[in-house]
Write a protein that holds these residues in place. Structure first.
Motif, mmCIF file in Angstrom:
data_model
loop_
_atom_site.group_PDB
_atom_site.id
_atom_site.type_symbol
_atom_site.label_atom_id
_atom_site.label_comp_id
_atom_site.label_asym_id
_atom_site.label_seq_id
_atom_site.Cartn_x
_atom_site.Cartn_y
_atom_site.Cartn_z
ATOM 1 N N GLU A 1 9.313 0.225 -20.455
ATOM 2 C CA GLU A 1 9.478 1.686 -20.369
ATOM 3 C C GLU A 1 10.813 2.044 -19.731
ATOM 4 O O GLU A 1 11.482 2.977 -20.147
ATOM 5 N N VAL B 1 10.769 -3.822 -9.900
ATOM 6 C CA VAL B 1 10.038 -4.600 -8.902
ATOM 7 C C VAL B 1 8.916 -3.700 -8.416
ATOM 8 O O VAL B 1 9.174 -2.704 -7.760
ATOM 9 N N LYS B 2 7.679 -4.018 -8.783
ATOM 10 C CA LYS B 2 6.582 -3.087 -8.506
ATOM 11 C C LYS B 2 5.463 -3.722 -7.714
ATOM 12 O O LYS B 2 5.218 -4.912 -7.827
ATOM 13 N N ASN B 3 4.777 -2.897 -6.937
ATOM 14 C CA ASN B 3 3.611 -3.375 -6.210
ATOM 15 C C ASN B 3 2.468 -3.697 -7.174
ATOM 16 O O ASN B 3 2.434 -3.212 -8.299
ATOM 17 N N GLU B 4 1.510 -4.486 -6.696
ATOM 18 C CA GLU B 4 0.434 -4.969 -7.558
ATOM 19 C C GLU B 4 -0.479 -3.848 -8.050
ATOM 20 O O GLU B 4 -1.038 -3.930 -9.145
ATOM 21 N N ILE B 5 -0.667 -2.842 -7.222
ATOM 22 C CA ILE B 5 -1.609 -1.782 -7.602
ATOM 23 C C ILE B 5 -1.116 -1.073 -8.862
ATOM 24 O O ILE B 5 -1.830 -0.950 -9.855
ATOM 25 N N THR B 6 0.117 -0.608 -8.799
ATOM 26 C CA THR B 6 0.664 0.118 -9.936
ATOM 27 C C THR B 6 0.690 -0.783 -11.171
ATOM 28 O O THR B 6 0.317 -0.356 -12.265
ATOM 29 N N ARG C 1 7.205 -10.714 -5.392
ATOM 30 C CA ARG C 1 7.988 -9.972 -6.382
ATOM 31 C C ARG C 1 9.475 -9.938 -6.060
ATOM 32 O O ARG C 1 10.308 -9.983 -6.962
ATOM 33 N N LEU D 1 6.228 -1.871 -17.542
ATOM 34 C CA LEU D 1 7.117 -1.006 -16.767
ATOM 35 C C LEU D 1 8.582 -1.328 -17.073
ATOM 36 O O LEU D 1 9.416 -0.423 -17.164
ATOM 37 N N MET E 1 -7.560 -1.800 -0.971
ATOM 38 C CA MET E 1 -7.451 -3.256 -1.049
ATOM 39 C C MET E 1 -8.243 -3.843 0.092
ATOM 40 O O MET E 1 -8.400 -3.210 1.126
ATOM 41 N N ASN E 2 -8.725 -5.060 -0.078
ATOM 42 C CA ASN E 2 -9.409 -5.683 1.055
ATOM 43 C C ASN E 2 -8.364 -5.997 2.108
ATOM 44 O O ASN E 2 -7.208 -6.251 1.806
ATOM 45 N N VAL F 1 -1.266 0.062 -14.664
ATOM 46 C CA VAL F 1 -0.533 0.306 -15.904
ATOM 47 C C VAL F 1 -1.081 -0.589 -17.012
ATOM 48 O O VAL F 1 -1.292 -0.150 -18.147
ATOM 49 N N ARG G 1 13.987 -7.859 10.711
ATOM 50 C CA ARG G 1 13.515 -6.485 10.884
ATOM 51 C C ARG G 1 14.646 -5.485 10.912
ATOM 52 O O ARG G 1 14.506 -4.363 10.461
ATOM 53 N N ARG H 1 0.826 -1.211 0.000
ATOM 54 C CA ARG H 1 0.000 0.000 0.000
ATOM 55 C C ARG H 1 0.865 1.268 0.000
ATOM 56 O O ARG H 1 0.584 2.215 -0.723
ATOM 57 N N VAL I 1 14.953 -2.227 -4.973
ATOM 58 C CA VAL I 1 13.618 -2.030 -5.522
ATOM 59 C C VAL I 1 13.631 -0.820 -6.432
ATOM 60 O O VAL I 1 14.143 0.228 -6.061
ATOM 61 N N GLU J 1 3.946 1.665 -1.011
ATOM 62 C CA GLU J 1 4.625 1.833 -2.299
ATOM 63 C C GLU J 1 3.664 2.347 -3.355
ATOM 64 O O GLU J 1 3.984 3.252 -4.123
#
Ligand code: SF4
Ligand code: SF4
Lengths: 340, 330
Positions: free
Chosen positions: B257, B79-84, B67, B254, B123-124, B88, B311, A306, B329, A308
């Protein structure tokens, strides 16, 4: 030397320097639990009531850890109100009782009532009562408290520059911390300090955002005036202190062009949060908003996705804004039409 | 031929696509992750490259919850998050898109788009009642393959209202409706509508769903669900041809590009690297402090490629510079 234990949870994040100074000045040794870690969380969840919110459950873990260190006293203030006409979440009022009921074998508890909703008379008496455990010298007691307030002030000044409470406490205790300066996004990050600034509860939300190239503005980086002025624009006064500070800071930041977006960290099961989060989202003036709700089951991976995605969105949006604002005939490399 | 690879490793499915520099899909592979992402990546990748000995990989993009793992195994440029990634891809097929409804096996999202970029998203969080697994569960209770579910459901003339707030209530309500003698297709349509309501209440939460609406994710093939969405929303849904690998497509775009904007060579490690190596993931509990992190190590033969879960980054920090560079990333 008498050892007073202060759990490193909840209002530790708002008042630790005050309390520590007070007890130390009265000749006590102050010990506190370690910053929240996975064991604190697990110990807390095991004993706390199911209905409690996440930070309260974690607090139970802190108390157990402290107890193992064998302090002579446990300091569990009963916070009712820290300013006129406003209150702390009701869960804090019953907290010492909840703890005594679920954790037997605790050392004597210093249960100090902080209720300033009408005036500070009651608090003065409580300070005296607590101070009397250590000394009968009233002057020394009020001096210790005054000194505590001065330290609190220093601590708050640190937070004004953008350090979270955990960092500011570390600095106040003599460690070195630096704020990253390279950032291309500015975010307002809000939430209750005892969750947001706790690196374990918040899954290091602030640290992650900074790594992603964000400069982070917090409730504490806004001035009291800015917060109250913005909060006053609501049709009804929010009488939860933390809630009002969050709404006020959020609305103030929403009208600040330098801020690219707002992030609100809420706790699952928190009554005040469920309202405050909505309030901010609806009234934030079209400022991009990301609401995150966490509990003990939330995974860090989902949080990172989220965050990112939010940063990506802000960067791509800004790029488009920038391009659509370019004059059609191109830009001058430097200077304007009237200058070179 | 120069190609770009997009890889989407989720908890339920792992998707692989190959695209040429005209953004045309040459090949796509959709398979179940089956709890072993390392193996899913190896076999999926082998299938993808099978018979493509002539291609040159110019860029690799990865997305999904796995990813970073995929990037470690293959070498990735993005390496991208699912939303982006999903956004795209949708904007590539539908430049006018304003709403993306994405429902996968374990998660679901809504993405609001303006001028081809993400404007807002959600997102849920905890509840699976708005995801594909809800239908999976109910289908198995009706003794029906999930693939046939949608086709059966659309035969319904009058759906039954099912209390679908959560899987548990839905089940008892469904049994009740069965006992009352409602036809099974009406119950199925009722379940689809329950999922739609869950999605709108828990995920979309009052966000405005404006045209053009794109419906993607593994569940988009379900005609019953599509019909239910169209009925509840009163809007047309557009389902892209590669609806179930959109994340992978986004990652590939991506990567393309990025490679076009730079002179650097791709980080892609080559076919041999992944096909000839023995990859192993192992985990142990770090006792360095009370956090007791579950640290996962990925090894290729004897070399450690990456650590996760620490961590304080103490384990990651012990890697050499080149290995660290591969984890970056972008
Ligand atoms: S305000 Fe919310 S998070 Fe804080 S103690 Fe109360 S219920 Fe818990
Ligand atoms: S990896 Fe770091 S944070 Fe985690 S247990 Fe080990 S020392 Fe502690």
């Amino acid at each position: 030397m008498t050892r007073v234990g202060i759990p490193a949870g909840l209002f530790y994040h708002y008042y630790y320097p005050l309390w520590k100074t007070f007890f130390v000045d009265l000749g006590a040794e102050v010990i506190s639990s370690s910053l929240t870690n996975r064991q604190t969380v697990e110990k807390g969840i095991a004993v706390a009531l199911d209905e409690a919110c996440f930070p309260i459950k974690v607090y139970f873990g802190h108390i157990q850890e402290l107890n193992e260190l064998g302090p002579d006293y446990l300091f569990l203030p009963r916070l009712v109100s820290v300013e006129a006409r406003s209150y702390i979440c009701p869960k804090f009022m019953g907290l010492p009782d909840m703890i005594k009921a679920s954790l037997p074998d605790l050392p004597p508890i210093i249960d100090m009532v902080v209720d300033m909703s009408i005036n500070s008379k009651g608090l003065e008496q409580e300070i005296k009562r607590v101070g009397n455990i250590f000394t009968t010298n009233e002057k020394a007691i009020s001096q210790a408290f005054r000194h505590g307030r001065e330290e609190l002030c220093k601590y708050r000044q640190l937070m004004q520059t953008g350090f979270s409470s955990s960092e500011a406490i570390e600095i106040w205790e003599g460690q070195e911390r630096l704020l990253t300066t390279s950032a291309d996004l500015q975010l307002g990050v809000l939430g209750h300090g005892y969750s947001l600034y706790d690196r374990c509860i918040s899954m290091n939300l602030i640290g992650h955002l900074r790594e992603m190239g964000c400069r982070v503005k917090l409730v504490e980086t806004c001035s009291q005036d800015e917060i109250e002025k913005a909060a006053a624009s609501l049709p009804k006064r929010v009488f939860w202190t933390l809630g009002r500070k969050n709404v006020g800071a959020a609305l103030h930041m929403a009208s600040d062009d330098e801020i690219d977006g707002l992030v609100y960290l809420a706790c699952f099961g928190c009554g005040p949060d469920s309202m405050i989060k909505e309030f901010i989202e609806r009234r934030s003036n079209g400022k991009p908003f990301l609401g995150i709700t966490i509990d003990e089951h939330t995974g860090e991976a989902g949080l990172l996705t989220r965050l990112e995605a939010f940063c990506d969105m802000l960067r791509r949006r800004r790029k488009i804004d920038f391009e659509s604002n370019l004059p059609p005939y191109g830009q001058y490399a430097c200077g304007s039409e009237n200058s070179l | 031929m120069n190609v770009y690879l997009g890889i989407d490793i989720g908890s339920v499915s792992s998707n692989f696509i190959m695209m040429n520099n005209q953004k045309e899909i040459i090949k796509n592979i959709y398979r179940r992750t089956l709890g072993n992402p390392v193996k899913a990546i190896q076999t999926g990748f082998t299938d993808l490259m099978d018979g493509c000995e002539e291609v040159t990989v110019k860029g690799v993009g990865t997305t999904g919850s796995g990813r970073h793992l995929a990037a470690t195994l293959l070498g990735a440029d993005v390496v991208k998050n699912e939303i982006t990634a999903h956004a795209v891809a949708a904007a590539q097929f539908y430049p006018e898109v304003r709403t993306i409804i994405e429902i996968g096996g374990q998660d679901s999202k809504i993405i609001i788009m303006r001028d081809g970029i993400v404007h807002d998203f959600a997102m849920n969080t905890v509840c699976a009642a708005g995801t594909g697994s809800f239908l999976d569960q109910q289908a198995s209770r009706l003794n029906m393959a999930i693939e046939d579910f949608g086709g059966q459901a659309v035969k319904s003339r009058q759906s039954v209202r099912i209390a679908g707030r959560c899987g548990v209530f839905a089940e008892s309500d469904m049994i009740h409706k069965q006992q009352m003698g409602f036809p099974v297709e009406d119950i199925m349509m009722g379940l689809c509508e329950a999922l739609v309501r869950n999605y709108l209440n828990n995920v979309a939460k009052g966000k405005k769903i404006e045209d053009l609406v794109v419906f993607q994710g593994g569940v988009a093939a379900n005609e019953g669900l599509r019909a239910a969405f169209e009925k509840v929303l009163g809007q047309n849904l557009h389902i892209p041809p590669y609806y179930n690998v959109m994340g992978a497509i986004g990652a590939a775009i991506l990567a393309l590009e990025k490679s076009q904007g730079s002179r650097q060579n791709s980080r892609y490690k080559g076919c041999d690297y992944i096909m000839d190596g023995q990859f192993l993931s192992s985990s142990h509990e770090c006792k360095g402090c009370p956090n007791l992190c579950e640290v996962v190590a990925i090894k290729r033969d004897q070399d450690i490629l990456a650590y996760w879960g620490d961590r304080c980054k103490k384990w990651e920090g012990s890697l050499s510079q080149t290995e660290k560079a591969n984890l970056q990333v972008v």
